[in-house]
Design a protein around this motif. Structure first.
Motif: not given
Length: 179
Positions: A124-125, A128, A150, A153, A155, A160, A170-172, A175
């Motif tokens: 999980l982001l 950060g 991740f 996300d 947001p 992110h 960054v790849h999620t 969200a």
């Protein structure tokens, strides 16, 4: 025919955990389902297919589950970044801010060699903070970060953008809006 489930469909939301007003995005339900877990690992790997990666680094604790599976698929080594005091041997440390207070993460000082290409993973982001501390540790050892992957996300919490501002890819996978 039933529509194919997405990664997001496997994640449950727990209201008011760990504090009132928080919607906790629980990936353990995703991990427990063999199809969901496979989909998540495959989708996390997809953007990096064909890229040279030497190590996968996972952030404590759910990043270990993902990182181990991804490293296995890539046939590369796995390196844990842990909370302070959990690794034996010589380490380097990085402090970072939490919502209330400060925390410290560590990595073995010989875990990554200068020039090694590293994929950083976690579940999980959010803000950060942990990921940024992990990035700083990897860079201090001379590692080159090829990307940060991740599952979830959040947001609205800005993580992110924070990682993008650090120059990271960054790849999620999905969200969730709100906290």
């Amino acid at each position: 025919m039933t529509p194919m489930k997405t990664v997001k469909d496997y994640i449950r939301t727990i209201v008011d955990f760990p504090h009132e007003g928080i919607l906790f995005r629980d990936v353990t339900t995703l991990f427990a389902d063999p199809r969901g877990f496979r989909i998540a690992i495959d989708q996390m790997l997809h953007p990096y297919a064909g890229q040279p990666i030497d190590k996968v680094v996972g952030l404590e604790a759910r990043g270990f589950i993902l990182g181990g599976a991804i490293a296995h698929q890539l046939s590369v080594g796995f390196v844990p970044i842990r909370k302070k005091g959990k690794l034996p041997g010589a380490v380097i440390s990085e402090h970072y801010q939490l919502e209330y207070g400060e925390a410290v993460v560590e990595i073995h000082d010989d875990a990554i060699q200068p020039g090694e290409r590293v994929l950083l993973v976690d579940d999980l982001l959010a803000t950060g903070g942990t990921a940024a501390a992990g990035i700083r540790l990897i860079e201090r050892l001379g590692g080159e970060i090829t990307g940060c992957a991740f599952i979830v996300d959040l947001p609205d919490l800005g993580g992110h953008k924070r990682l993008l501002d650090m120059g990271m890819e960054v790849h999620t996978l999905c969200a969730f809006e709100g906290l």
